[in-house]
Design a protein around this motif. Structure first.
Motif, PDB file in Angstrom:
ATOM      1  N   ALA A 139     -22.290  22.007  58.249  1.00  0.00           N
ATOM      2  CA  ALA A 139     -22.354  20.768  59.028  1.00  0.00           C
ATOM      3  C   ALA A 139     -21.038  20.007  58.968  1.00  0.00           C
ATOM      4  N   ALA A 140     -20.387  20.037  57.804  1.00  0.00           N
ATOM      5  CA  ALA A 140     -19.132  19.299  57.644  1.00  0.00           C
ATOM      6  C   ALA A 140     -18.032  19.850  58.542  1.00  0.00           C
ATOM      7  N   VAL A 141     -18.028  21.157  58.753  1.00  0.00           N
ATOM      8  CA  VAL A 141     -17.014  21.769  59.609  1.00  0.00           C
ATOM      9  C   VAL A 141     -17.110  21.233  61.032  1.00  0.00           C
ATOM     10  N   LYS A 142     -18.316  20.846  61.428  1.00  0.00           N
ATOM     11  CA  LYS A 142     -18.528  20.307  62.772  1.00  0.00           C
ATOM     12  C   LYS A 142     -18.474  18.778  62.790  1.00  0.00           C
ATOM     13  N   ALA A 143     -17.728  18.216  61.844  1.00  0.00           N
ATOM     14  CA  ALA A 143     -17.472  16.769  61.789  1.00  0.00           C
ATOM     15  C   ALA A 143     -18.743  15.952  61.615  1.00  0.00           C
ATOM     16  N   HIS A 144     -19.595  16.381  60.688  1.00  0.00           N
ATOM     17  CA  HIS A 144     -20.796  15.621  60.349  1.00  0.00           C
ATOM     18  C   HIS A 144     -20.449  14.708  59.178  1.00  0.00           C
ATOM     19  N   ALA A 145     -20.351  13.411  59.425  1.00  0.00           N
ATOM     20  CA  ALA A 145     -19.859  12.465  58.428  1.00  0.00           C
ATOM     21  C   ALA A 145     -20.696  12.434  57.144  1.00  0.00           C
ATOM     22  N   PRO A 146     -22.039  12.362  57.214  1.00  0.00           N
ATOM     23  CA  PRO A 146     -22.818  12.362  55.965  1.00  0.00           C
ATOM     24  C   PRO A 146     -22.607  13.621  55.128  1.00  0.00           C
ATOM     25  N   TYR A 149     -19.289  13.275  53.341  1.00  0.00           N
ATOM     26  CA  TYR A 149     -19.385  12.318  52.239  1.00  0.00           C
ATOM     27  C   TYR A 149     -20.173  12.905  51.066  1.00  0.00           C
ATOM     28  N   SER A 150     -21.235  13.632  51.356  1.00  0.00           N
ATOM     29  CA  SER A 150     -22.033  14.251  50.288  1.00  0.00           C
ATOM     30  C   SER A 150     -21.219  15.294  49.535  1.00  0.00           C
ATOM     31  N   LEU A 151     -20.442  16.078  50.253  1.00  0.00           N
ATOM     32  CA  LEU A 151     -19.586  17.061  49.586  1.00  0.00           C
ATOM     33  C   LEU A 151     -18.520  16.367  48.748  1.00  0.00           C
ATOM     34  N   ALA A 152     -18.052  15.209  49.208  1.00  0.00           N
ATOM     35  CA  ALA A 152     -17.080  14.438  48.421  1.00  0.00           C
ATOM     36  C   ALA A 152     -17.699  13.977  47.107  1.00  0.00           C
ATOM     37  N   ILE A 153     -18.942  13.512  47.158  1.00  0.00           N
ATOM     38  CA  ILE A 153     -19.630  13.080  45.932  1.00  0.00           C
ATOM     39  C   ILE A 153     -19.786  14.251  44.971  1.00  0.00           C
ATOM     40  N   ILE A 154     -20.113  15.425  45.511  1.00  0.00           N
ATOM     41  CA  ILE A 154     -20.256  16.618  44.682  1.00  0.00           C
ATOM     42  C   ILE A 154     -18.941  16.950  43.994  1.00  0.00           C
ATOM     43  N   GLN A 155     -17.831  16.815  44.734  1.00  0.00           N
ATOM     44  CA  GLN A 155     -16.521  17.100  44.148  1.00  0.00           C
ATOM     45  C   GLN A 155     -16.136  16.059  43.106  1.00  0.00           C
ATOM     46  N   ILE A 169      -9.003  15.504  44.028  1.00  0.00           N
ATOM     47  CA  ILE A 169      -8.200  15.555  45.264  1.00  0.00           C
ATOM     48  C   ILE A 169      -9.050  16.037  46.429  1.00  0.00           C
ATOM     49  N   GLY A 170      -9.876  17.049  46.171  1.00  0.00           N
ATOM     50  CA  GLY A 170     -10.777  17.533  47.219  1.00  0.00           C
ATOM     51  C   GLY A 170     -11.776  16.470  47.638  1.00  0.00           C
ATOM     52  N   GLY A 171     -12.259  15.698  46.656  1.00  0.00           N
ATOM     53  CA  GLY A 171     -13.201  14.628  46.970  1.00  0.00           C
ATOM     54  C   GLY A 171     -12.581  13.553  47.840  1.00  0.00           C
ATOM     55  N   VAL A 172     -11.346  13.168  47.513  1.00  0.00           N
ATOM     56  CA  VAL A 172     -10.653  12.149  48.307  1.00  0.00           C
ATOM     57  C   VAL A 172     -10.401  12.655  49.725  1.00  0.00           C
ATOM     58  N   THR A 173     -10.039  13.924  49.854  1.00  0.00           N
ATOM     59  CA  THR A 173      -9.778  14.497  51.174  1.00  0.00           C
ATOM     60  C   THR A 173     -11.030  14.472  52.046  1.00  0.00           C
ATOM     61  N   LEU A 174     -12.147  14.904  51.477  1.00  0.00           N
ATOM     62  CA  LEU A 174     -13.404  14.897  52.220  1.00  0.00           C
ATOM     63  C   LEU A 174     -13.834  13.470  52.544  1.00  0.00           C
ATOM     64  N   CYS A 175     -13.627  12.572  51.591  1.00  0.00           N
ATOM     65  CA  CYS A 175     -14.006  11.177  51.792  1.00  0.00           C
ATOM     66  C   CYS A 175     -13.173  10.552  52.916  1.00  0.00           C
ATOM     67  N   ALA A 176     -11.895  10.897  52.964  1.00  0.00           N
ATOM     68  CA  ALA A 176     -11.024  10.365  54.016  1.00  0.00           C
ATOM     69  C   ALA A 176     -11.462  10.858  55.392  1.00  0.00           C
ATOM     70  N   ARG A 177     -11.869  12.114  55.483  1.00  0.00           N
ATOM     71  CA  ARG A 177     -12.334  12.658  56.765  1.00  0.00           C
ATOM     72  C   ARG A 177     -13.611  11.959  57.217  1.00  0.00           C
ATOM     73  N   ALA A 178     -14.515  11.693  56.267  1.00  0.00           N
ATOM     74  CA  ALA A 178     -15.743  10.978  56.613  1.00  0.00           C
ATOM     75  C   ALA A 178     -15.443   9.536  57.011  1.00  0.00           C
ATOM     76  N   ALA A 179     -14.453   8.929  56.351  1.00  0.00           N
ATOM     77  CA  ALA A 179     -14.077   7.545  56.676  1.00  0.00           C
ATOM     78  C   ALA A 179     -13.512   7.453  58.086  1.00  0.00           C
ATOM     79  N   VAL A 180     -12.731   8.450  58.489  1.00  0.00           N
ATOM     80  CA  VAL A 180     -12.176   8.460  59.844  1.00  0.00           C
ATOM     81  C   VAL A 180     -13.294   8.509  60.885  1.00  0.00           C
ATOM     82  N   LEU A 181     -14.406   9.175  60.535  1.00  0.00           N
ATOM     83  CA  LEU A 181     -15.546   9.273  61.445  1.00  0.00           C
ATOM     84  C   LEU A 181     -16.427   8.021  61.411  1.00  0.00           C
ATOM     85  N   GLY A 182     -16.066   7.044  60.584  1.00  0.00           N
ATOM     86  CA  GLY A 182     -16.787   5.771  60.573  1.00  0.00           C
ATOM     87  C   GLY A 182     -17.884   5.652  59.538  1.00  0.00           C
TER      88      GLY A 182
END
Length: 327
Positions: A139-146, A149-155, A169-182
């Motif tokens: 789901a994350a590959v298809k720009a699913h924000a939740p 964010y969930s994968l960021a929490i796991i990291q 670093i991986g968590g921050v990267t995933l979190c930033a992508r979710a933040a861009v999506l709102g």
């Protein structure tokens, strides 16, 4: 004088055979099922509309139970791929192999909400960490924000592994992508990471800006008219002033986790996130962080901690109440 067999009674003069044929024509017209004449593409478009606007699983399942044709076409990949997230809002009490099969079938059809929901269930409820993370990643590959964010929490927490498995670093990267999506919690989490230098170079000013942006997004989403015409960028943080926000509707996956662990005897060694809209459990002891003020409540992320604070934890956080009383 004309008789009954004359031209004035032509419909009778034709004999009983014509009456019978007329009755047959009437029966044929009355018994015609116009639904069977509809092309499958038309029926599919109807079912896509039903699945994409469903507000609960019953809305979609009731349509499937209407007739055999709806039941067959309702499981078409086109219909399943467009189903709304509430279509998969199965409750923990009603979880069954058939529900699992439906989610898997929808995930294979390309529905990212089904992939995320099933991934959360597999990861946290059944400890299938590899399969659960894989579904969330789909789901994350298809720009699913939740999912991001969930994968960021796991990291951040190293969930499903040891403490040394954390990938900040991986968590921050995933979190930033979710933040861009709102995603509001991702924006808030990223702000804390920048303020604390957690997994990223410390930047207090940028972190504060992200936290204020999260507040603005949250206030806008809740449509608080009392802030109309106010420069929200100059307001203090909601967590600082103890502003109480209304309870927000959680994602069906989080609602499932909450119901799943509420119906089971909790393991005293593993805590569950204290924010009632989350439902995530620890995968190892002392995985989550505690409230730094009272030390009683535990949280999977700083986003959940901030949201729980504005939802009312500031009222029961004892040290904060003592401090407020002295003032």
């Amino acid at each position: 004088m004309r008789t009954r067999s004359g031209s004035s009674y032509s419909h009778l003069a034709a004999g009983p055979s014509s009456t019978v044929s007329r009755k047959k024509r009437k029966l044929t017209s009355a018994d015609c099922n116009y639904f069977d004449v509809l092309h499958d593409d038309v029926v599919l478009s109807i079912l896509v509309k039903v699945s994409s606007t469903a507000e609960c699983p019953a809305d979609f399942l009731s349509a499937l139970a209407t007739c055999k044709r709806f039941n067959g076409l309702g499981l078409d990949p086109l219909v399943l791929s467009n189903a709304s997230k509430e279509t998969f809002a199965v409750t923990a009490k009603k979880w069954s192999p058939s529900a699992n099969c439906f989610l898997q079938r929808s995930s294979r059809a390309g529905n990212i909400e089904a992939s995320y929901t099933l991934g959360m269930i597999q990861f946290y409820c059944f400890q299938n960490w590899g399969q659960g993370a894989s579904l969330m990643a789909r789901a994350a590959v298809k720009a699913h924000a939740p999912a991001l964010y969930s994968l960021a929490i796991i990291q951040f927490n190293g969930s499903g592994g040891t403490k040394n498995k954390k990938d900040l670093i991986g968590g921050v990267t995933l979190c930033a992508r979710a933040a861009v999506l709102g995603h509001i919690d991702a924006v808030r989490e990223l702000g804390h990471c920048l303020k604390d230098g957690y997994g990223i170079t410390k930047n207090t000013v940028a972190g504060q800006r992200f936290l204020i942006e999260a507040n603005i997004r949250e206030l806008t989403a809740n449509n608080h008219k009392k802030f109309d015409g106010v420069n929200l960028t100059r307001l203090p943080l909601l967590v600082d002033v103890g502003y109480e926000m209304p309870v927000q509707v959680s994602h069906p996956a989080n609602r499932f986790l909450t119901g799943w662990f509420a119906n089971r005897v909790p393991d005293p060694a593993y805590n569950i996130c204290s924010y009632e809209g989350c439902g995530r459990p620890e995968t190892r002891t002392h995985e989550f962080r505690r409230c730094s003020v009272c030390g009683v409540r535990t949280y999977c992320s700083r986003g959940c901690q901030a949201r729980d604070w504005t939802m009312g934890h500031f009222k029961s956080c004892t040290p904060f109440m003592r401090f407020a009383g002295r003032r």
